[in-house]
Design a protein around this motif. Structure first.
Motif, PDB file in Angstrom:
ATOM      1  N   PRO A   1     -13.227 -10.782 -16.847  1.00 32.92           N
ATOM      2  CA  PRO A   1     -12.267 -10.214 -15.877  1.00 32.92           C
ATOM      3  C   PRO A   1     -11.206 -11.233 -15.453  1.00 32.92           C
ATOM      4  O   PRO A   1     -11.191 -11.678 -14.318  1.00 32.92           O
ATOM      5  CB  PRO A   1     -13.160  -9.815 -14.703  1.00 32.92           C
ATOM      6  N   SER A   2     -10.334 -11.581 -16.368  1.00 32.25           N
ATOM      7  CA  SER A   2      -9.332 -12.598 -16.040  1.00 32.25           C
ATOM      8  C   SER A   2      -8.038 -12.318 -16.816  1.00 32.25           C
ATOM      9  O   SER A   2      -8.080 -11.794 -17.931  1.00 32.25           O
ATOM     10  CB  SER A   2      -9.895 -13.969 -16.413  1.00 32.25           C
ATOM     11  N   THR A   3      -6.903 -12.721 -16.203  1.00 37.13           N
ATOM     12  CA  THR A   3      -5.626 -12.526 -16.901  1.00 37.13           C
ATOM     13  C   THR A   3      -5.060 -13.862 -17.402  1.00 37.13           C
ATOM     14  O   THR A   3      -3.902 -13.925 -17.801  1.00 37.13           O
ATOM     15  CB  THR A   3      -4.594 -11.862 -15.969  1.00 37.13           C
ATOM     16  N   LYS A   4      -5.894 -14.918 -17.352  1.00 39.95           N
ATOM     17  CA  LYS A   4      -5.360 -16.197 -17.865  1.00 39.95           C
ATOM     18  C   LYS A   4      -5.078 -16.039 -19.364  1.00 39.95           C
ATOM     19  O   LYS A   4      -5.793 -15.280 -20.048  1.00 39.95           O
ATOM     20  CB  LYS A   4      -6.325 -17.345 -17.557  1.00 39.95           C
TER      21      LYS A   4
ATOM     22  N   PHE B   1       1.138  -5.944  -7.715  1.00 37.06           N
ATOM     23  CA  PHE B   1       0.657  -5.621  -9.062  1.00 37.06           C
ATOM     24  C   PHE B   1       1.823  -5.669 -10.035  1.00 37.06           C
ATOM     25  O   PHE B   1       2.892  -5.124  -9.715  1.00 37.06           O
ATOM     26  CB  PHE B   1       0.018  -4.227  -9.107  1.00 37.06           C
ATOM     27  N   PRO B   2       1.698  -6.239 -11.228  1.00 40.01           N
ATOM     28  CA  PRO B   2       0.530  -6.968 -11.713  1.00 40.01           C
ATOM     29  C   PRO B   2       0.482  -8.400 -11.163  1.00 40.01           C
ATOM     30  O   PRO B   2       1.505  -9.040 -11.058  1.00 40.01           O
ATOM     31  CB  PRO B   2       0.741  -6.985 -13.228  1.00 40.01           C
ATOM     32  N   SER B   3      -0.719  -8.810 -10.791  1.00 43.92           N
ATOM     33  CA  SER B   3      -0.919 -10.206 -10.377  1.00 43.92           C
ATOM     34  C   SER B   3      -2.308 -10.619 -10.840  1.00 43.92           C
ATOM     35  O   SER B   3      -3.110  -9.766 -11.232  1.00 43.92           O
ATOM     36  CB  SER B   3      -0.808 -10.331  -8.858  1.00 43.92           C
ATOM     37  N   ASP B   4      -2.594 -11.923 -10.762  1.00 46.71           N
ATOM     38  CA  ASP B   4      -3.869 -12.419 -11.305  1.00 46.71           C
ATOM     39  C   ASP B   4      -5.079 -11.879 -10.542  1.00 46.71           C
ATOM     40  O   ASP B   4      -6.191 -11.875 -11.053  1.00 46.71           O
ATOM     41  CB  ASP B   4      -3.889 -13.960 -11.247  1.00 46.71           C
ATOM     42  N   GLY B   5      -4.854 -11.421  -9.298  1.00 46.77           N
ATOM     43  CA  GLY B   5      -6.008 -10.990  -8.491  1.00 46.77           C
ATOM     44  C   GLY B   5      -6.494  -9.581  -8.818  1.00 46.77           C
ATOM     45  O   GLY B   5      -7.633  -9.219  -8.501  1.00 46.77           O
ATOM     46  N   THR B   6      -5.638  -8.756  -9.444  1.00 46.49           N
ATOM     47  CA  THR B   6      -5.986  -7.332  -9.564  1.00 46.49           C
ATOM     48  C   THR B   6      -7.182  -7.083 -10.501  1.00 46.49           C
ATOM     49  O   THR B   6      -8.061  -6.281 -10.171  1.00 46.49           O
ATOM     50  CB  THR B   6      -4.770  -6.512 -10.046  1.00 46.49           C
ATOM     51  N   VAL B   7      -7.204  -7.768 -11.649  1.00 46.63           N
ATOM     52  CA  VAL B   7      -8.285  -7.477 -12.607  1.00 46.63           C
ATOM     53  C   VAL B   7      -9.667  -7.803 -12.019  1.00 46.63           C
ATOM     54  O   VAL B   7     -10.575  -6.957 -12.071  1.00 46.63           O
ATOM     55  CB  VAL B   7      -8.026  -8.185 -13.958  1.00 46.63           C
ATOM     56  N   PRO B   8      -9.868  -9.018 -11.420  1.00 45.89           N
ATOM     57  CA  PRO B   8     -11.196  -9.264 -10.814  1.00 45.89           C
ATOM     58  C   PRO B   8     -11.525  -8.245  -9.714  1.00 45.89           C
ATOM     59  O   PRO B   8     -12.669  -7.813  -9.588  1.00 45.89           O
ATOM     60  CB  PRO B   8     -11.067 -10.664 -10.206  1.00 45.89           C
ATOM     61  N   ARG B   9     -10.522  -7.817  -8.932  1.00 45.38           N
ATOM     62  CA  ARG B   9     -10.765  -6.837  -7.862  1.00 45.38           C
ATOM     63  C   ARG B   9     -11.226  -5.493  -8.472  1.00 45.38           C
ATOM     64  O   ARG B   9     -12.193  -4.900  -8.027  1.00 45.38           O
ATOM     65  CB  ARG B   9      -9.466  -6.662  -7.047  1.00 45.38           C
TER      66      ARG B   9
ATOM     67  N   PHE C   1     -12.535  -5.061 -11.405  1.00 43.81           N
ATOM     68  CA  PHE C   1     -13.822  -5.253 -12.080  1.00 43.81           C
ATOM     69  C   PHE C   1     -14.956  -5.081 -11.072  1.00 43.81           C
ATOM     70  O   PHE C   1     -15.930  -4.358 -11.316  1.00 43.81           O
ATOM     71  CB  PHE C   1     -13.875  -6.651 -12.718  1.00 43.81           C
ATOM     72  N   PHE C   2     -14.790  -5.685  -9.896  1.00 39.44           N
ATOM     73  CA  PHE C   2     -15.803  -5.552  -8.839  1.00 39.44           C
ATOM     74  C   PHE C   2     -15.946  -4.079  -8.425  1.00 39.44           C
ATOM     75  O   PHE C   2     -17.054  -3.549  -8.320  1.00 39.44           O
ATOM     76  CB  PHE C   2     -15.414  -6.430  -7.636  1.00 39.44           C
ATOM     77  N   LEU C   3     -14.793  -3.425  -8.224  1.00 40.08           N
ATOM     78  CA  LEU C   3     -14.853  -2.011  -7.807  1.00 40.08           C
ATOM     79  C   LEU C   3     -15.542  -1.172  -8.889  1.00 40.08           C
ATOM     80  O   LEU C   3     -16.382  -0.328  -8.593  1.00 40.08           O
ATOM     81  CB  LEU C   3     -13.439  -1.460  -7.576  1.00 40.08           C
ATOM     82  N   HIS C   4     -15.185  -1.439 -10.162  1.00 38.86           N
ATOM     83  CA  HIS C   4     -15.657  -0.586 -11.259  1.00 38.86           C
ATOM     84  C   HIS C   4     -17.144  -0.796 -11.573  1.00 38.86           C
ATOM     85  O   HIS C   4     -17.832   0.167 -11.893  1.00 38.86           O
ATOM     86  CB  HIS C   4     -14.821  -0.871 -12.514  1.00 38.86           C
ATOM     87  N   VAL C   5     -17.617  -2.043 -11.495  1.00 35.84           N
ATOM     88  CA  VAL C   5     -19.011  -2.257 -11.896  1.00 35.84           C
ATOM     89  C   VAL C   5     -19.980  -2.358 -10.721  1.00 35.84           C
ATOM     90  O   VAL C   5     -21.197  -2.301 -10.923  1.00 35.84           O
ATOM     91  CB  VAL C   5     -19.192  -3.506 -12.822  1.00 35.84           C
ATOM     92  N   MET C   6     -19.467  -2.540  -9.498  1.00 31.37           N
ATOM     93  CA  MET C   6     -20.379  -2.692  -8.353  1.00 31.37           C
ATOM     94  C   MET C   6     -20.217  -1.573  -7.324  1.00 31.37           C
ATOM     95  O   MET C   6     -21.094  -0.740  -7.136  1.00 31.37           O
ATOM     96  CB  MET C   6     -20.135  -4.038  -7.641  1.00 31.37           C
TER      97      MET C   6
END
Ligand code: HEM
Length: 412
Positions: A56-59, A179-187, A189-194
């Protein structure tokens, strides 16, 4: 031997006598709720496999000599694993089947009046399940971080920003900043899997507990069978072993069909879409978001007004007010169509001209808004399509109502 050992410690027999001996009425349409449940099970199982490999990263990382976001690269690598692409497609197909079965299950409950007293609460819990399932799909869209993901998610970003008064805070909370920013994908990912699966598990448990407590409605034919036998007990088959065997067979058949679809029908080919790039190509969301997407296209672009410092824009009307009104209308149904006595048998939709014709008209309306998502393909002006979107459902409602009234007059 093992059963006796466990029984001495956990009193399993008591549980078996209390719950597994319960009767479940039989009717093919009662399997729709199970179809949604089983698709969710498949989503969790395939999701665990994907979650172990996804980054879950955009690097930016190197993939076959090009620099791409790590999230995108990790999904391409999943596709290259033996069975990887098939499992990813099973996940996506199961999401579609889950939403389709929720919609048909909702329609079954609506058309047979199973939402009536005492099942109003379970109808509302069901609506919560529907909304949360849409949330699960939506948060999954972004994760592969392809061109498609970013385009689709940016529509939702602007919609959330358009909520009057709280849009700025809400969009920052959901998307972890701009959006888009580096924080969105981890956020996401947390919403989608947890968070979203946890809410779904809680709501499914509540839905089924209420179902056990209130008992399932029975097919109307059971009323005649009971009256002729003078019996009162629910007619059906016991949960253990008959219903469990039917359900398991049904689950394996579903797995077979989904695996077949995943093998032969490609879905979300991120290698074709590519990583995010400048420019916004025309991309349509999956079919279940099409009514909202289509309605957004119908709202005139210059329609905006200010109320008490809050701004209502076309995005607010199409993306916030429209779905909110739909959910609200669904939520009030059991409180408008009330009965004094608890409903034990499902109603025949043909005997209920008002509710059935409203349901058909509503379904056609949603179909028309979904078609509006293809305005550019059909080359229809938004104003003309808006007219069709109002007229066609009205005609469908009128025809259905008249035919059912005639049918019932003849029956009486
Ligand atoms: C994840 C989504 C859902 C799951 C897993 C689920 C599961 C089930 C199952 C297994 C049943 C019993 C079998 C059947 O009648 O089909 C049931 C019954 C029921 N569901 Fe759902 N459901 C979901 C969503 C919904 C929705 C969206 C609604 C309506 C808004 C709803 C309302 C009801 C009601 C009122 C009953 C009782 C029906 C009766 O007694 O005839 N459910 N559900």
């Amino acid at each position: 031997m093992i059963f006796r050992w466990l029984d001495e410690r956990l009193e399993l027999k008591k549980f078996k006598d209390k719950f597994l001996a319960k009767t479940f009425p039989t009717h093919p349409t009662f399997l729709l709720g199970e179809l949604a449940l089983f698709s969710f099970v498949t989503l969790v199982l395939t999701g665990i496999f994907l979650g172990l490999l996804y980054e879950p990263s955009t690097k930016m990382v190197s993939l076959f000599g090009s620099m791409v976001p790590a999230a995108y690269a990790s999904v391409v690598k999943i596709d290259l694993l033996p069975m990887g692409m098939i499992i990813r497609r099973i996940h996506h197909w199961s999401a579609m089947i889950m939403i389709a079965s929720i919609l048909t299950h909702l329609a079954r409950v609506y058309f047979t009046s199973a939402y009536r007293k005492p099942r109003e609460i379970n109808w509302l819990v069901g609506l919560g399940l529907f909304g949360t399932s849409l949330g699960a799909s939506f948060t999954g869209y972004l994760l592969p971080y392809s061109q498609f993901s970013v385009t689709a998610t940016s529509i939702a970003y602007y919609v959330s920003k358009s909520v009057p008064w709280i849009g700025g805070g809400l969009s920052r909370l959901l998307f972890s900043g701009e959006f888009p920013s580096d924080g969105t994908v981890p956020r996401f990912f947390f919403l989608h899997v947890m968070l979203v699966p946890a809410v779904l598990v809680g709501l499914i448990a509540l839905h089924l507990l209420i179902l056990v407590k209130q008992k399932h409605t029975e097919p109307s034919a059971n009323r005649i069978r009971k009256e002729s036998h003078g019996g009162k007990k629910l007619i059906g088959i016991p949960v253990w072993p008959e219903q469990v065997v039917i359900s398991l067979s049904f689950y394996f058949f579903l797995l077979f069909v989904v695996s077949l679809m995943a093998t032969y029908v490609p879905l979300n080919p991120i290698e074709v879409y590519g990583p995010p790039a400048p420019g916004t190509p025309v991309m349509r969301p999956d079919w279940y978001f099409l009514p909202i997407y289509g309605f957004l296209k119908l709202v005139p672009g210059n329609l905006s007004l200010s109320i008490a410092g809050g701004k209502i824009t076309p995005e607010t009307i199409g993306g916030v007010i429209f779905p909110a009104v739909l959910f609200l209308l669904l939520a009030v149904i059991p409180f408008l169509d009330r009965v004094k006595e608890p409903l034990n048998y499902v109603e025949n939709p043909l005997h209920r001209p008002v509710m059935t014709s409203i349901g058909i008209g509503g379904g056609v309306f949603l179909g028309m808004t979904a078609i509006s998502g293809y305005l550019d393909v059909f080359r229809i002006e938004p104003g003309t399509m808006m007219l069709y979107t109002v007229l066609v459902p009205l005609v469908a409602w009128g025809i259905c109502y008249t035919l059912l009234r005639l049918y019932n007059r003849r029956r009486e």
